[in-house]
Design a protein around this motif. Structure first.
Motif, PDB file in Angstrom:
ATOM      1  N   TYR A  49      -7.472 -33.536  26.132  1.00 23.64           N
ATOM      2  CA  TYR A  49      -7.622 -33.160  27.529  1.00 23.64           C
ATOM      3  C   TYR A  49      -7.682 -34.427  28.373  1.00 23.64           C
ATOM      4  CZ  TYR A  49      -9.328 -28.816  25.379  1.00 23.64           C
ATOM      5  OH  TYR A  49      -9.450 -27.679  24.621  1.00 23.64           O
ATOM      6  N   ILE A  50      -7.080 -34.373  29.566  1.00 21.76           N
ATOM      7  CA  ILE A  50      -7.204 -35.459  30.529  1.00 21.76           C
ATOM      8  C   ILE A  50      -7.398 -34.854  31.910  1.00 21.76           C
ATOM      9  CG2 ILE A  50      -5.850 -37.177  29.258  1.00 21.76           C
ATOM     10  CD1 ILE A  50      -3.464 -36.461  31.066  1.00 21.76           C
ATOM     11  N   GLY A  51      -8.002 -35.634  32.803  1.00 18.14           N
ATOM     12  CA  GLY A  51      -8.193 -35.162  34.173  1.00 18.14           C
ATOM     13  C   GLY A  51      -8.953 -36.181  34.986  1.00 18.14           C
ATOM     14  N   PRO A  52      -9.002 -36.034  36.298  1.00 15.00           N
ATOM     15  CA  PRO A  52      -9.648 -37.018  37.162  1.00 15.00           C
ATOM     16  C   PRO A  52     -11.169 -37.005  37.041  1.00 15.00           C
ATOM     17  CG  PRO A  52      -8.927 -35.134  38.441  1.00 15.00           C
ATOM     18  CD  PRO A  52      -8.389 -34.932  37.059  1.00 15.00           C
ATOM     19  N   TYR A  53     -11.756 -38.174  37.252  1.00 16.23           N
ATOM     20  CA  TYR A  53     -13.226 -38.302  37.188  1.00 16.23           C
ATOM     21  C   TYR A  53     -13.881 -37.388  38.218  1.00 16.23           C
ATOM     22  CZ  TYR A  53     -17.776 -40.637  36.813  1.00 16.23           C
ATOM     23  OH  TYR A  53     -19.106 -40.929  36.609  1.00 16.23           O
ATOM     24  N   HIS A  54     -13.322 -37.364  39.425  1.00 12.09           N
ATOM     25  CA  HIS A  54     -13.723 -36.400  40.454  1.00 12.09           C
ATOM     26  C   HIS A  54     -12.505 -35.545  40.790  1.00 12.09           C
ATOM     27  CE1 HIS A  54     -17.600 -38.149  40.904  1.00 12.09           C
ATOM     28  NE2 HIS A  54     -17.194 -39.252  41.484  1.00 12.09           N
ATOM     29  N   PRO A  55     -12.692 -34.252  41.100  1.00 10.98           N
ATOM     30  CA  PRO A  55     -11.548 -33.383  41.391  1.00 10.98           C
ATOM     31  C   PRO A  55     -10.646 -33.959  42.489  1.00 10.98           C
ATOM     32  CG  PRO A  55     -13.540 -32.081  41.158  1.00 10.98           C
ATOM     33  CD  PRO A  55     -13.972 -33.517  41.146  1.00 10.98           C
ATOM     34  N   ARG A  56      -9.359 -34.044  42.226  1.00  9.72           N
ATOM     35  CA  ARG A  56      -8.356 -34.523  43.182  1.00  9.72           C
ATOM     36  C   ARG A  56      -6.985 -34.105  42.675  1.00  9.72           C
ATOM     37  NH1 ARG A  56      -6.863 -39.450  40.595  1.00  9.72           N
ATOM     38  NH2 ARG A  56      -8.559 -40.309  39.341  1.00  9.72           N
ATOM     39  N   ASP A  57      -5.954 -34.603  43.292  1.00  5.97           N
ATOM     40  CA  ASP A  57      -4.590 -34.227  42.909  1.00  5.97           C
ATOM     41  C   ASP A  57      -4.334 -34.571  41.435  1.00  5.97           C
ATOM     42  OD1 ASP A  57      -1.753 -33.468  43.736  1.00  5.97           O
ATOM     43  OD2 ASP A  57      -1.465 -35.453  42.849  1.00  5.97           O
ATOM     44  N   LEU A  62       0.151 -36.269  38.517  1.00  5.56           N
ATOM     45  CA  LEU A  62       0.467 -37.215  37.443  1.00  5.56           C
ATOM     46  C   LEU A  62      -0.038 -36.713  36.105  1.00  5.56           C
ATOM     47  CD1 LEU A  62       1.470 -39.957  36.392  1.00  5.56           C
ATOM     48  CD2 LEU A  62      -0.764 -40.910  36.995  1.00  5.56           C
ATOM     49  N   HIS A  63      -1.254 -36.186  36.083  1.00  8.35           N
ATOM     50  CA  HIS A  63      -1.831 -35.663  34.847  1.00  8.35           C
ATOM     51  C   HIS A  63      -0.994 -34.500  34.311  1.00  8.35           C
ATOM     52  CE1 HIS A  63      -5.000 -37.356  37.427  1.00  8.35           C
ATOM     53  NE2 HIS A  63      -5.559 -37.799  36.315  1.00  8.35           N
ATOM     54  N   ASP A  64      -0.587 -33.620  35.225  1.00 11.33           N
ATOM     55  CA  ASP A  64       0.246 -32.480  34.830  1.00 11.33           C
ATOM     56  C   ASP A  64       1.569 -32.948  34.237  1.00 11.33           C
ATOM     57  OD1 ASP A  64      -1.688 -30.695  35.742  1.00 11.33           O
ATOM     58  OD2 ASP A  64      -0.775 -30.517  37.731  1.00 11.33           O
ATOM     59  N   GLU A  65       2.180 -33.944  34.863  1.00  9.79           N
ATOM     60  CA  GLU A  65       3.460 -34.450  34.369  1.00  9.79           C
ATOM     61  C   GLU A  65       3.324 -35.052  32.968  1.00  9.79           C
ATOM     62  OE1 GLU A  65       6.540 -38.158  35.031  1.00  9.79           O
ATOM     63  OE2 GLU A  65       5.563 -37.327  36.815  1.00  9.79           O
ATOM     64  N   LEU A  66       2.314 -35.894  32.792  1.00 10.97           N
ATOM     65  CA  LEU A  66       2.136 -36.542  31.496  1.00 10.97           C
ATOM     66  C   LEU A  66       1.805 -35.518  30.411  1.00 10.97           C
ATOM     67  CD1 LEU A  66       0.118 -39.730  32.527  1.00 10.97           C
ATOM     68  CD2 LEU A  66       2.530 -39.600  31.884  1.00 10.97           C
ATOM     69  N   ALA A  67       0.946 -34.550  30.742  1.00  8.66           N
ATOM     70  CA  ALA A  67       0.582 -33.525  29.760  1.00  8.66           C
ATOM     71  C   ALA A  67       1.808 -32.710  29.344  1.00  8.66           C
ATOM     72  CB  ALA A  67      -0.503 -32.612  30.326  1.00  8.66           C
ATOM     73  N   ALA A  77       5.815 -31.531  25.137  1.00  7.39           N
ATOM     74  CA  ALA A  77       7.201 -31.420  24.682  1.00  7.39           C
ATOM     75  C   ALA A  77       7.453 -32.229  23.414  1.00  7.39           C
ATOM     76  CB  ALA A  77       8.152 -31.884  25.785  1.00  7.39           C
ATOM     77  N   GLN A  78       6.578 -33.200  23.148  1.00  2.00           N
ATOM     78  CA  GLN A  78       6.689 -34.007  21.928  1.00  2.00           C
ATOM     79  C   GLN A  78       5.768 -33.498  20.820  1.00  2.00           C
ATOM     80  OE1 GLN A  78       9.085 -36.273  21.677  1.00  2.00           O
ATOM     81  NE2 GLN A  78       9.618 -35.631  23.760  1.00  2.00           N
ATOM     82  N   GLY A  79       5.091 -32.370  21.073  1.00  2.00           N
ATOM     83  CA  GLY A  79       4.270 -31.763  20.025  1.00  2.00           C
ATOM     84  C   GLY A  79       2.786 -32.038  20.114  1.00  2.00           C
ATOM     85  N   THR A  80       2.329 -32.662  21.204  1.00  2.00           N
ATOM     86  CA  THR A  80       0.908 -32.923  21.369  1.00  2.00           C
ATOM     87  C   THR A  80       0.254 -31.787  22.140  1.00  2.00           C
ATOM     88  OG1 THR A  80       1.241 -35.314  21.375  1.00  2.00           O
ATOM     89  CG2 THR A  80      -0.813 -34.515  22.317  1.00  2.00           C
ATOM     90  N   ASP A  81      -0.819 -31.248  21.607  1.00  2.00           N
ATOM     91  CA  ASP A  81      -1.549 -30.148  22.233  1.00  2.00           C
ATOM     92  C   ASP A  81      -2.505 -30.735  23.281  1.00  2.00           C
ATOM     93  OD1 ASP A  81      -2.958 -27.897  22.914  1.00  2.00           O
ATOM     94  OD2 ASP A  81      -4.076 -27.771  21.032  1.00  2.00           O
ATOM     95  N   ILE A  82      -2.021 -30.916  24.497  1.00  2.00           N
ATOM     96  CA  ILE A  82      -2.809 -31.576  25.533  1.00  2.00           C
ATOM     97  C   ILE A  82      -2.779 -30.773  26.817  1.00  2.00           C
ATOM     98  CG2 ILE A  82      -0.844 -33.043  26.181  1.00  2.00           C
ATOM     99  CD1 ILE A  82      -2.923 -35.240  26.878  1.00  2.00           C
ATOM    100  N   GLN A  83      -3.921 -30.746  27.520  1.00  2.00           N
ATOM    101  CA  GLN A  83      -4.019 -30.039  28.792  1.00  2.00           C
ATOM    102  C   GLN A  83      -4.531 -30.993  29.859  1.00  2.00           C
ATOM    103  OE1 GLN A  83      -6.099 -26.231  28.797  1.00  2.00           O
ATOM    104  NE2 GLN A  83      -5.825 -26.078  26.581  1.00  2.00           N
ATOM    105  N   ALA A  84      -4.012 -30.845  31.074  1.00  2.00           N
ATOM    106  CA  ALA A  84      -4.530 -31.554  32.231  1.00  2.00           C
ATOM    107  C   ALA A  84      -5.522 -30.636  32.936  1.00  2.00           C
ATOM    108  CB  ALA A  84      -3.403 -31.954  33.175  1.00  2.00           C
ATOM    109  N   LEU A  85      -6.737 -31.116  33.134  1.00  2.00           N
ATOM    110  CA  LEU A  85      -7.791 -30.323  33.759  1.00  2.00           C
ATOM    111  C   LEU A  85      -8.216 -30.961  35.083  1.00  2.00           C
ATOM    112  CD1 LEU A  85     -10.069 -29.834  30.602  1.00  2.00           C
ATOM    113  CD2 LEU A  85      -8.305 -28.270  31.443  1.00  2.00           C
TER     114      LEU A  85
END
Length: 311
Positions: free
Chosen positions: A149-157, A160-165, A170-178
């Motif tokens: 899981y990845i996401g901003p320290y404080h809620p914001r746009d 970028l996180h969505d794009e990277l996740a 697509a490469q097989g990593t089970d990752i979510q942007a929160l």
């Protein structure tokens, strides 16, 4: 335009993500040192798993951050005890809009990044990928799990996180942007620090100690110490997380699983003692909480903090 992503800490976990990002089409540059630097410059980075072997070469590998240049995003995956030096070293790679994504264990490194670069550009993350750096330039996956899981320290746009996740999935990593990843980080930390302590103190993989009721009780008690600290810091960390994790560890975790701190202890290397276990002891004391199990673990492991002591 292709994003340029810098990686600081291309060990087992940082190296795994660096390889996946290259395969996803990003320009990846790596700040490295010593034998790992030499190996990656010569032959790239190789990862082996049940699916076979993959080798990639990066756009650039250097021990001079200015040569690597400013990046759109930085992946910060150094050991906790190396946080201060690594955060200072990478400054030439940080521009006005660079996002810093930490996949370190615990909160010590995250707090230092926030203090150094500001909360508005720091994004904590958590990963459960089992892997080891067998040799310079060579990673071995020790299991198939890739949940992250990845996401901003404080809620914001989170564009970028969505794009990277999405690219990593697509490469097989089970990752979510929160939008708010801190609960997931606390959920892992409740297990992480006690698991490191139990494996390191017994000098055994999980299958050697979780079968004993006395160790299950100690493990549960240690997890409840972390959960109490999380609640005192305002996080939603119920004791039920600890209770469920004892059963999960007992019934679902591979018996051969070893904590990375135990791996380092076994090899006579420096331990992540201060940022993982010491942090709990210090933060608990600040908030007037008791943490007797972690205090004991810290004291018993303290002689090994800087590597095998010379006597």
């Amino acid at each position: 335009m292709t994003l340029k992503i810098g990686v600081v800490g291309a060990g087992a976990i940082g190296g795994y993500f660096a390889i996946q990002l290259v395969r996803a089409g990003y320009e990846v540059v790596v700040l490295a040192r010593g034998a790992n630097l030499a190996a990656m410059r010569e032959k790239g980075l190789t990862i082996t798993s049940e699916e076979g072997e993959v080798n990639v070469k990066f756009a650039a590998v250097s021990d001079k951050p200015a040569e690597l240049g400013v990046c759109d995003a930085m992946l910060f995956v150094v050991k906790g005890q190396d946080s201060e030096q690594a955060a200072a070293d990478m400054r030439p790679m940080i521009g006005p809009k660079t996002e810093i994504i930490s996949l370190q264990n615990g909160f010590y490194g995250i707090e230092h990044l926030v203090e150094t670069y500001g909360a508005e550009r720091v994004s904590p993350g958590v990963t459960y990928i089992p892997a080891v750096l067998d040799a310079p330039g060579h990673i071995r996956r020790t299991g198939n799990r890739t949940r992250s899981y990845i996401g901003p320290y404080h809620p914001r746009d989170t564009a970028l996180h969505d794009e990277l996740a999405a690219a990593l999935r697509a490469q097989g990593t089970d990752i979510q942007a929160l939008r708010e990843p801190m609960r997931q980080i606390w959920a892992k930390y409740v297990v992480l620090a006690p698991f490191h302590a139990m494996c390191s103190l017994t000098r055994l993989p999980v299958g050697g100690w979780i079968i004993h009721p006395e160790m299950q009780a100690l493990y549960l008690g240690a997890m409840k110490e972390v959960a109490a600290l999380g609640r005192a810091k305002g996080a939603d960390v119920p004791d039920s997380i600890a209770e469920k994790q004892v059963e999960i560890t007992r019934t679902s975790t591979s018996p051969k699983t070893r904590a990375s701190m135990f791996e380092d202890l076994d090899r006579g290397k420096r331990l992540e003692l201060e940022p993982i276990i010491g942090w709990i002891v210090r933060e608990s004391e600040k908030l007037g909480l008791e943490s007797p199990i972690h205090k004991m673990a810290y004291a018993l492991l303290r002689p090994h903090r800087d590597g095998t002591p010379e006597i």
